[in-house]
Enzyme design. Structure first.
Site, PDB file in Angstrom:
ATOM      1  N   GLY A  19      43.533 -22.750 -31.164  1.00 59.56           N
ATOM      2  CA  GLY A  19      43.383 -21.317 -31.348  1.00 59.56           C
ATOM      3  C   GLY A  19      41.971 -20.834 -31.588  1.00 59.56           C
ATOM      4  N   VAL A  20      40.966 -21.591 -31.141  1.00 62.11           N
ATOM      5  CA  VAL A  20      39.573 -21.179 -31.348  1.00 62.11           C
ATOM      6  C   VAL A  20      38.945 -20.598 -30.081  1.00 62.11           C
ATOM      7  CG1 VAL A  20      39.182 -22.793 -33.237  1.00 62.11           C
ATOM      8  CG2 VAL A  20      38.676 -23.504 -30.885  1.00 62.11           C
ATOM      9  N   GLY A  21      39.729 -20.524 -29.000  1.00 64.47           N
ATOM     10  CA  GLY A  21      39.210 -19.900 -27.787  1.00 64.47           C
ATOM     11  C   GLY A  21      38.777 -20.855 -26.697  1.00 64.47           C
ATOM     12  N   LYS A  22      39.358 -22.052 -26.645  1.00 65.67           N
ATOM     13  CA  LYS A  22      38.952 -23.007 -25.609  1.00 65.67           C
ATOM     14  C   LYS A  22      39.235 -22.481 -24.204  1.00 65.67           C
ATOM     15  CE  LYS A  22      41.335 -26.604 -26.816  1.00 65.67           C
ATOM     16  NZ  LYS A  22      42.110 -25.905 -27.899  1.00 65.67           N
ATOM     17  N   LYS A  44      43.739 -28.648 -16.981  1.00 74.12           N
ATOM     18  CA  LYS A  44      44.360 -28.784 -18.296  1.00 74.12           C
ATOM     19  C   LYS A  44      45.217 -30.036 -18.217  1.00 74.12           C
ATOM     20  CE  LYS A  44      45.552 -26.875 -22.402  1.00 74.12           C
ATOM     21  NZ  LYS A  44      44.641 -26.408 -23.449  1.00 74.12           N
ATOM     22  N   ASP A  61      47.699 -20.940 -20.464  1.00 73.10           N
ATOM     23  CA  ASP A  61      46.345 -21.492 -20.346  1.00 73.10           C
ATOM     24  C   ASP A  61      46.101 -22.036 -18.943  1.00 73.10           C
ATOM     25  OD1 ASP A  61      46.065 -20.866 -22.995  1.00 73.10           O
ATOM     26  OD2 ASP A  61      46.185 -22.930 -23.724  1.00 73.10           O
ATOM     27  N   ALA A 124      43.433 -30.392 -25.169  1.00 78.94           N
ATOM     28  CA  ALA A 124      44.487 -29.745 -25.959  1.00 78.94           C
ATOM     29  C   ALA A 124      44.103 -29.764 -27.433  1.00 78.94           C
ATOM     30  CB  ALA A 124      45.815 -30.469 -25.754  1.00 78.94           C
ATOM     31  N   ASN A 182      32.374 -18.729 -31.333  1.00 78.83           N
ATOM     32  CA  ASN A 182      33.368 -17.709 -31.024  1.00 78.83           C
ATOM     33  C   ASN A 182      33.810 -17.008 -32.300  1.00 78.83           C
ATOM     34  OD1 ASN A 182      35.250 -16.110 -29.746  1.00 78.83           O
ATOM     35  ND2 ASN A 182      36.753 -17.737 -29.477  1.00 78.83           N
ATOM     36  N   HIS A 183      33.538 -15.721 -32.400  1.00 82.39           N
ATOM     37  CA  HIS A 183      33.900 -14.936 -33.587  1.00 82.39           C
ATOM     38  C   HIS A 183      35.395 -14.631 -33.555  1.00 82.39           C
ATOM     39  CE1 HIS A 183      29.535 -14.347 -33.366  1.00 82.39           C
ATOM     40  NE2 HIS A 183      29.566 -13.966 -34.634  1.00 82.39           N
TER      41      HIS A 183
END
Length: 230
Positions: A19-22, A44, A61, A124, A182-183
């Protein structure tokens, strides 16, 4: 006759957590690379979690990566393992009766390099996410042996997560080619101080800074691509 075409550029994208924006970073990177390479494609290797999209069970994704690509490839290559449940891959695989074979994932990535000029491989979860009872995403990254791009989700705890992940990447003999800030938490205090600290400590170039957005557009993100990626 030997194929004289240069070997495709390939990059492995990992994150400090899930959930950090990969996927955002991976798709933005595909758009940036497309300015320098005619055929770019995302991969992926393992996707966990599907939903009914246009009448077909799909992973969002994977669809985002395909939408950002400039060429089409067989789905069994850009997403060799698709698992229904949105849980850790080792649990999702066990529930689906699937055994994740790292050797097969590597073979798929190698096949993609013959079909494209640049391949962005999105891992992942975090770097050490379990793929089975004995193997992790780090084992996959090590087997792929690609330069690694680290996505740091800026939120409380990210300094520890970023430094630990960078240490784990280098412990596998891999190159941390760069990182993205990533904000993800608009309310986080001292965000610029955190970025300044990581600039000093990660010992890798900051390739992009993503402001907090409710609906980010990967085409609008600006990357400072290394010369070797252009």
């Amino acid at each position: 006759m030997t194929d004289a075409r240069p070997k495709a550029l390939s990059i492995f994208v990992t994150g400090t957590d899930t959930g950090v924006g990969k996927t955002l970073v991976s798709t933005a990177l595909l758009h940036a690379l497309a300015k320098h390479h005619a055929r770019v494609v995302g991969m992926k290797p393992v996707a966990a979690g599907t939903e009914l999209i246009n009448g077909v069970q799909a992973n969002e994704d994977v669809l985002a990566l395909r939408a950002a690509a400039t060429c089409s490839v067989p789905p069994e290559l850009d997403n060799p393992v698709l698992l229904p449940d949105p849980v850790s891959p080792h649990i999702a695989a066990a529930r689906a009766g699937v055994q994740i074979d790292i050797g097969h994932l590597v073979a798929c990535q190698r096949a993609l390099t013959t079909l494209a000029d640049a391949v962005v491989v999105e891992g992942a979860g975090g770097f050490l996410v379990p793929l089975s009872a004995t193997e992790t995403g780090a084992d996959l990254a090590q087997a792929l042996d690609l330069p690694v791009l680290l996505v740091v989700g800026l939120r409380l705890g990210c300094l520890n997560h970023a430094l630990l992940t960078a240490e784990a990447i280098r412990a596998r003999g891999l190159t941390l080619a760069g990182w993205v800030a990533n904000h993800v938490d608009a309310s986080m205090l001292a965000q610029e101080d955190n970025i300044a600290f990581l600039r000093q400590k990660l010992q890798a170039p900051l390739l992009a800074t993503i402001p907090y957005q409710s609906t980010p557009d990967p085409r609008a993100l600006t990357f400072n691509l290394p010369q070797t990626w252009q």
